[in-house]
Design a protein around this motif. Structure first.
Motif, PDB file in Angstrom:
ATOM      1  N   ILE A 317      47.401 -22.939 -33.457  1.00 49.55           N
ATOM      2  CA  ILE A 317      46.385 -22.702 -34.483  1.00 49.55           C
ATOM      3  C   ILE A 317      45.275 -21.788 -33.969  1.00 49.55           C
ATOM      4  CG2 ILE A 317      45.000 -24.735 -33.904  1.00 49.55           C
ATOM      5  CD1 ILE A 317      45.778 -23.397 -37.447  1.00 49.55           C
ATOM      6  N   CYS A 318      44.973 -21.854 -32.680  1.00 52.48           N
ATOM      7  CA  CYS A 318      43.920 -20.991 -32.129  1.00 52.48           C
ATOM      8  C   CYS A 318      44.345 -19.524 -32.175  1.00 52.48           C
ATOM      9  CB  CYS A 318      43.586 -21.415 -30.701  1.00 52.48           C
ATOM     10  SG  CYS A 318      42.873 -23.069 -30.582  1.00 52.48           S
ATOM     11  N   SER A 319      45.602 -19.250 -31.881  1.00 50.00           N
ATOM     12  CA  SER A 319      46.110 -17.875 -31.975  1.00 50.00           C
ATOM     13  C   SER A 319      46.128 -17.407 -33.425  1.00 50.00           C
ATOM     14  CB  SER A 319      47.518 -17.795 -31.380  1.00 50.00           C
ATOM     15  OG  SER A 319      47.508 -18.116 -30.007  1.00 50.00           O
ATOM     16  N   ILE A 320      46.434 -18.319 -34.348  1.00 50.88           N
ATOM     17  CA  ILE A 320      46.421 -17.971 -35.769  1.00 50.88           C
ATOM     18  C   ILE A 320      45.002 -17.643 -36.217  1.00 50.88           C
ATOM     19  CG2 ILE A 320      46.726 -18.932 -38.085  1.00 50.88           C
ATOM     20  CD1 ILE A 320      49.228 -20.328 -37.076  1.00 50.88           C
ATOM     21  N   ALA A 350      39.709 -28.005 -35.849  1.00 46.65           N
ATOM     22  CA  ALA A 350      39.151 -28.852 -34.789  1.00 46.65           C
ATOM     23  C   ALA A 350      39.574 -28.344 -33.416  1.00 46.65           C
ATOM     24  CB  ALA A 350      39.599 -30.297 -34.994  1.00 46.65           C
ATOM     25  N   ASN A 351      40.803 -27.803 -33.310  1.00 43.73           N
ATOM     26  CA  ASN A 351      41.260 -27.231 -32.036  1.00 43.73           C
ATOM     27  C   ASN A 351      40.391 -26.047 -31.637  1.00 43.73           C
ATOM     28  OD1 ASN A 351      43.409 -28.673 -33.402  1.00 43.73           O
ATOM     29  ND2 ASN A 351      44.762 -27.998 -31.767  1.00 43.73           N
ATOM     30  N   ASP A 352      40.086 -25.177 -32.610  1.00 48.27           N
ATOM     31  CA  ASP A 352      39.211 -24.032 -32.326  1.00 48.27           C
ATOM     32  C   ASP A 352      37.849 -24.502 -31.849  1.00 48.27           C
ATOM     33  OD1 ASP A 352      40.885 -21.805 -33.162  1.00 48.27           O
ATOM     34  OD2 ASP A 352      40.649 -22.562 -35.197  1.00 48.27           O
ATOM     35  N   PHE A 353      37.376 -25.579 -32.465  1.00 50.37           N
ATOM     36  CA  PHE A 353      36.028 -26.049 -32.178  1.00 50.37           C
ATOM     37  C   PHE A 353      35.883 -26.560 -30.752  1.00 50.37           C
ATOM     38  CE2 PHE A 353      32.612 -25.700 -34.857  1.00 50.37           C
ATOM     39  CZ  PHE A 353      31.693 -26.729 -34.721  1.00 50.37           C
ATOM     40  N   MET A 354      37.001 -26.888 -30.125  1.00 47.03           N
ATOM     41  CA  MET A 354      36.954 -27.381 -28.750  1.00 47.03           C
ATOM     42  C   MET A 354      37.087 -26.256 -27.727  1.00 47.03           C
ATOM     43  SD  MET A 354      36.318 -30.397 -29.423  1.00 47.03           S
ATOM     44  CE  MET A 354      36.215 -30.936 -27.716  1.00 47.03           C
ATOM     45  N   ARG A 355      37.231 -25.025 -28.190  1.00 47.38           N
ATOM     46  CA  ARG A 355      37.316 -23.896 -27.260  1.00 47.38           C
ATOM     47  C   ARG A 355      35.951 -23.645 -26.631  1.00 47.38           C
ATOM     48  NH1 ARG A 355      40.255 -19.624 -31.227  1.00 47.38           N
ATOM     49  NH2 ARG A 355      40.130 -18.182 -29.457  1.00 47.38           N
ATOM     50  N   ALA A 356      35.925 -23.574 -25.324  1.00 50.62           N
ATOM     51  CA  ALA A 356      34.652 -23.428 -24.611  1.00 50.62           C
ATOM     52  C   ALA A 356      33.972 -22.099 -24.927  1.00 50.62           C
ATOM     53  CB  ALA A 356      34.885 -23.563 -23.107  1.00 50.62           C
ATOM     54  N   ASN A 357      34.758 -21.081 -25.218  1.00 40.55           N
ATOM     55  CA  ASN A 357      34.201 -19.733 -25.424  1.00 40.55           C
ATOM     56  C   ASN A 357      34.326 -19.281 -26.870  1.00 40.55           C
ATOM     57  OD1 ASN A 357      36.973 -19.575 -25.446  1.00 40.55           O
ATOM     58  ND2 ASN A 357      37.059 -17.572 -24.421  1.00 40.55           N
ATOM     59  N   ILE A 380      34.310 -25.157 -41.369  1.00 36.94           N
ATOM     60  CA  ILE A 380      34.702 -26.144 -40.359  1.00 36.94           C
ATOM     61  C   ILE A 380      34.995 -27.464 -41.057  1.00 36.94           C
ATOM     62  CG2 ILE A 380      33.999 -27.374 -38.278  1.00 36.94           C
ATOM     63  CD1 ILE A 380      32.011 -24.372 -39.030  1.00 36.94           C
ATOM     64  N   THR A 381      36.150 -28.062 -40.756  1.00 34.22           N
ATOM     65  CA  THR A 381      36.495 -29.342 -41.376  1.00 34.22           C
ATOM     66  C   THR A 381      35.688 -30.471 -40.749  1.00 34.22           C
ATOM     67  OG1 THR A 381      38.301 -29.695 -39.818  1.00 34.22           O
ATOM     68  CG2 THR A 381      38.839 -28.594 -41.876  1.00 34.22           C
ATOM     69  N   LEU A 394      25.467 -28.400 -30.965  1.00 32.41           N
ATOM     70  CA  LEU A 394      25.126 -27.262 -30.105  1.00 32.41           C
ATOM     71  C   LEU A 394      25.965 -26.041 -30.460  1.00 32.41           C
ATOM     72  CD1 LEU A 394      24.801 -29.068 -26.641  1.00 32.41           C
ATOM     73  CD2 LEU A 394      22.939 -28.185 -28.077  1.00 32.41           C
ATOM     74  N   LEU A 395      27.259 -26.253 -30.717  1.00 29.65           N
ATOM     75  CA  LEU A 395      28.140 -25.135 -31.028  1.00 29.65           C
ATOM     76  C   LEU A 395      27.810 -24.537 -32.393  1.00 29.65           C
ATOM     77  CD1 LEU A 395      30.457 -23.351 -30.244  1.00 29.65           C
ATOM     78  CD2 LEU A 395      32.056 -25.113 -31.019  1.00 29.65           C
ATOM     79  N   LEU A 396      27.548 -25.386 -33.378  1.00 29.21           N
ATOM     80  CA  LEU A 396      27.163 -24.882 -34.699  1.00 29.21           C
ATOM     81  C   LEU A 396      25.871 -24.068 -34.615  1.00 29.21           C
ATOM     82  CD1 LEU A 396      27.909 -27.993 -36.957  1.00 29.21           C
ATOM     83  CD2 LEU A 396      29.096 -25.797 -37.019  1.00 29.21           C
ATOM     84  N   THR A 397      24.937 -24.553 -33.826  1.00 27.95           N
ATOM     85  CA  THR A 397      23.672 -23.832 -33.654  1.00 27.95           C
ATOM     86  C   THR A 397      23.912 -22.468 -33.018  1.00 27.95           C
ATOM     87  OG1 THR A 397      22.476 -25.922 -33.423  1.00 27.95           O
ATOM     88  CG2 THR A 397      21.380 -23.934 -32.625  1.00 27.95           C
ATOM     89  N   ALA A 398      24.794 -22.429 -32.017  1.00 26.72           N
ATOM     90  CA  ALA A 398      25.102 -21.155 -31.355  1.00 26.72           C
ATOM     91  C   ALA A 398      25.786 -20.192 -32.320  1.00 26.72           C
ATOM     92  CB  ALA A 398      25.990 -21.413 -30.137  1.00 26.72           C
ATOM     93  N   LEU A 399      26.678 -20.704 -33.161  1.00 23.77           N
ATOM     94  CA  LEU A 399      27.351 -19.853 -34.144  1.00 23.77           C
ATOM     95  C   LEU A 399      26.364 -19.312 -35.176  1.00 23.77           C
ATOM     96  CD1 LEU A 399      30.569 -22.006 -34.718  1.00 23.77           C
ATOM     97  CD2 LEU A 399      30.508 -19.709 -33.719  1.00 23.77           C
TER      98      LEU A 399
END
Length: 505
Positions: A317-320, A350-357, A380-381, A394-399
């Protein structure tokens, strides 16, 4: 009788005296009574073999007892070594299960035998939060609870990780395996006590029966694994009995996974189509959602409902997501030429959301196309928030700081909570289509929906309803304050060339 350093004992006897020796063996070998019963039951085979072969054969062989016929003598070899034991749970391992299944079949080929394959749901989260030492203690306690099974003929083993198998034989009928599974579930109802408090666990269980799979022990276990995979994928029930159709489904999933991986490298296999969003205040199209489509080389368009869950399970899913981001960046200039000025939304799993970068990755994907982040909305689901809410904030704020608009997708179906809603730095709440279906004909549904919209509006969120299929739903939504809609009433998802005609209308 003599012994060597390995713990193996040898002694010989006349063929005519073998039954007495086997009876003696049965009384002394308390660890392996089934093997002894098996040897006695099949004594006639040994006689026949020893009479026909004067050079010595091994007619019957098990790990702990071996009979070797030599002319008119029979050498009995007894391995007194204990079977290998898992050091965490003190249970036997997989090889012991397969051996026991084989013994049961030899003893009674007509007996109904089944396996309950148990896997703990989200056990890795337990290890991550309270530590592996506490996790091992929980596994030990699970073993003790399952050992209390009341059946007279069963075998309990730890396969690996958080997987256990309880095999039972001499079942009265096929339905009995469900009673065993129910009993297993009941063992997980009391919490597991740790130094950090009570831990509640639920199991997923795959069931298999030899009447469906044949007598081969490995096949019986593999069938239980297939059923377990289906049990884990079913949100409604966590117990599944193997049937051949599941194997067909699993085979198809394996093939689709390989083909989906290949499709990511081929042109015109994966496509991005767009579904319009409408502003209910002025009835203008002010947004598009980018949706992935797979044009399979032989099957044509495959439903996203089939390949998206597969991609999420396998990590594809991350590649997609990366593919969709690149394609959207290519298509935005075309959309602008048709007068579209709104944002294009892209789904983030959710998989994308766990990507560190994740933030840096999205920015790098957009950079070659000179697309500004303000042109993009990320959907985001709710499920993405379950694992680590503080990290998600933290990630939502960065986005958002990077310029992306943010939307919460499928609101009301998962981790819905007013306490987390007040902390989310998002712009839009997208309420799930399941609420919309009852809206026009059910007053109670209308009041619930209105309450959700009022809360979101009080927090200054834009509210979008998805799955709107007719005018009655649109008018009902407009009456209770919904801002925007999306659904087949406006249009099905369209490829970018046909979308131009739609926008020009």
């Amino acid at each position: 009788m003599q012994s060597d350093s390995t713990g193996i004992w040898y002694f010989e006897c006349d063929v005519s005296d073998i039954e007495a020796h086997l009876l003696n063996l049965q009384s002394r070998s308390v660890i392996y009574p089934d093997e002894c019963e098996y040897l006695i039951k099949n004594l006639h085979k040994l006689h026949a073999t020893s009479e026909q072969n004067t050079h010595g054969v091994v007619p019957l062989c098990h790990r702990c007892v071996t009979l070797i016929a030599k002319d008119d003598k029979v050498e009995i070899v007894i391995n007194r070594e204990q079977e290998k034991i898992d050091h965490v749970t003190q249970l036997p391992l997989r090889v012991s299960l397969l051996r026991q299944l084989g013994i049961w079949y030899e003893q009674d080929p007509e007996a109904i035998t089944g396996i309950c394959l148990v896997e703990l749901d989200d056990f890795s989260d337990i290890n991550d939060t309270i530590g592996h030492a506490a996790g091992d203690l929980i596994l030990f306690e699970i073993a003790r609870r399952l050992e209390r099974y009341h059946g007279s003929r069963f075998k309990l083993v730890r396969l690996h990780g958080d997987e256990f198998a309880l095999a039972v034989t001499q079942l009265d009928d096929a339905e009995d395996i469900w009673q065993v599974s129910k009993w297993i579930c009941e063992q997980f109802e009391p919490p597991f006590m740790t130094q950090k408090g009570a831990v509640f666990l639920t199991p997923s269980i795959g069931l298999s029966l030899n009447i469906n799979t044949g007598e081969e022990p490995v096949t019986l276990l593999e069938s239980a694994y297939i059923a377990l995979n289906h049990a884990k994928d079913d949100p409604l029930t966590k117990e599944k009995l193997y049937n051949p159709q599941q194997e067909h489904t699993l085979t198809r999933q394996v093939l689709l996974e390989a083909q989906l991986n290949q499709a990511l490298t081929e042109e015109n296999s994966l496509l991005v189509w767009y579904q319009p969003k409408q502003d209910l205040h002025n009835r203008q199209i002010n947004g598009l959602e980018a949706l992935i489509r797979w044009n399979h080389i032989t099957e044509g368009l495959i439903s996203p409902g089939e390949f998206i869950p597969l991609a999420e399970r396998t990590g594809l899913i991350c590649s997609i997501t990366d593919f969709v981001v690149r394609q959207v960046a290519k298509d935005i200039p075309k959309l602008r030429m048709h007068g579209f000025t709104g944002k294009v939304s892209i789904n983030i799993s959710a998989n994308d959301f766990m990507r560190a970068n994740l933030v840096d990755s999205l920015l790098a994907l957009l950079k070659p196309y000179n697309i500004d982040t303000s042109d993009i909305e990320l959907e985001i689901t709710e499920g993405a928030f379950i694992s680590d809410f503080d990290h998600c904030i933290l990630l939502l704020t960065a986005l958002r700081d990077a310029g992306f608009a943010l939307s919460i997708d499928d609101f009301g179906t998962g981790y819905s909570s007013l306490s987390y809603l007040t902390r989310l730095p998002v712009d839009t709440i997208k309420i799930d289509m399941s609420f919309v279906r009852e809206l026009a004909r059910c007053e109670q549904a209308r009041q619930i929906y209105k309450g959700m919209i009022d809360i979101c509006k009080a927090m200054h969120f834009d509210v979008l309803a998805e799955g709107v299929d007719d005018d009655a739903q649109r008018e009902a939504l407009a009456a209770i304050g919904c801002d925007r809609i999306q659904g087949y009433l406006l249009s099905k998802p369209l490829p970018v060339d046909k979308l131009g005609d739609f926008l020009n209308k």
